[in-house]
Design a protein around this motif. Sequence first.
Motif, PDB file in Angstrom:
ATOM      1  N   ILE A 139     -28.978  35.236  27.117  1.00 41.97           N
ATOM      2  CA  ILE A 139     -30.362  35.673  27.259  1.00 41.97           C
ATOM      3  C   ILE A 139     -31.161  34.380  27.335  1.00 41.97           C
ATOM      4  N   HIS A 140     -31.814  34.125  28.418  1.00 42.14           N
ATOM      5  CA  HIS A 140     -32.523  32.856  28.605  1.00 42.14           C
ATOM      6  C   HIS A 140     -33.992  33.150  28.833  1.00 42.14           C
ATOM      7  N   ARG A 141     -34.814  32.621  27.950  1.00 47.89           N
ATOM      8  CA  ARG A 141     -36.256  32.851  28.080  1.00 47.89           C
ATOM      9  C   ARG A 141     -36.962  31.501  28.062  1.00 47.89           C
ATOM     10  N   PRO A 142     -36.968  30.802  29.202  1.00 47.02           N
ATOM     11  CA  PRO A 142     -37.490  29.431  29.235  1.00 47.02           C
ATOM     12  C   PRO A 142     -38.951  29.317  28.806  1.00 47.02           C
ATOM     13  N   ASP A 143     -39.708  30.409  28.899  1.00 51.45           N
ATOM     14  CA  ASP A 143     -41.128  30.340  28.546  1.00 51.45           C
ATOM     15  C   ASP A 143     -41.416  30.851  27.138  1.00 51.45           C
ATOM     16  N   VAL A 144     -40.364  31.028  26.320  1.00 55.78           N
ATOM     17  CA  VAL A 144     -40.538  31.703  25.034  1.00 55.78           C
ATOM     18  C   VAL A 144     -41.530  30.990  24.110  1.00 55.78           C
ATOM     19  N   TYR A 145     -41.606  29.654  24.191  1.00 60.78           N
ATOM     20  CA  TYR A 145     -42.475  28.941  23.237  1.00 60.78           C
ATOM     21  C   TYR A 145     -43.952  29.229  23.486  1.00 60.78           C
ATOM     22  N   SER A 147     -45.255  32.007  23.728  1.00 63.83           N
ATOM     23  CA  SER A 147     -45.687  33.182  22.969  1.00 63.83           C
ATOM     24  C   SER A 147     -45.580  32.964  21.461  1.00 63.83           C
TER      25      SER A 147
END
Length: 158
Positions: A139-145, A147
């Motif tokens: 599961i890759h969420r490169p923009d997670v930071y 939020s």
Amino acid sequence: VSHQTYRRDAFTVLTDPALLDIDLVHDLSRETYWAAGIPRATLVRAVAGSLCFGIYEGQKQVGFARVVTDRATFAYLCDVFVLPTHRARGLSKWLMECVVAHPDLQGLRRFVLVTKDAHGLYARFGFETPADPAAYMHIHRPDVYRSQPDAGDEPTGR
Ligand SMILES: CC(C)(COP(=O)(O)OP(=O)(O)OC[C@H]1O[C@@H](n2cnc3c(N)ncnc32)[C@H](O)[C@@H]1OP(=O)(O)O)[C@@H](O)C(=O)NCCC(=O)NCCS
């Protein structure tokens, strides 16, 4: 947990997390392609749950590597960097020597990392592209930071 010390010339590699310069690691993290914008609190939590390696010149930290591991079967290497002023002097190669020699990272069944362009650095320590990349899932969420709580904390451009 016993902390390791490795010495070479004027440099030491230490695994005592209490010695880390979190502000420096945060500044350097925010300039990377993978951790840009990481909130300081997230980094502090990551460090607390990892086996961290700092490179020091005297008291001053000049490099870092972080290993997320159960210290028995599995490890994930991430956040490898050396201060721009100290690059191209073999420090990351020595840091990797210290990582792969660490007593808690012996006998692992799997030791993984993800890199965009530093394959040559890690290949000399035995890392290779998986023969069957299709077996890996993530599961890759490169923009997670963006939020996370202190998300206003953008890179300063320093
Ligand atoms: C990558 C980095 C840690 C290298 O640190 P360094 O102390 O300058 O590297 P060293 O002097 O130990 O040399 C690294 C060796 O790996 C090789 N290499 C392969 N890919 C490389 C890359 N992307 N960047 C730097 N070196 C690389 C170098 O050519 C060198 O081999 P050589 O001695 O045979 O020429 C440093 O440039 C850095 O902090 N970059 C920004 C953060 C980063 O990209 N980290 C790696 C993410 S996977």
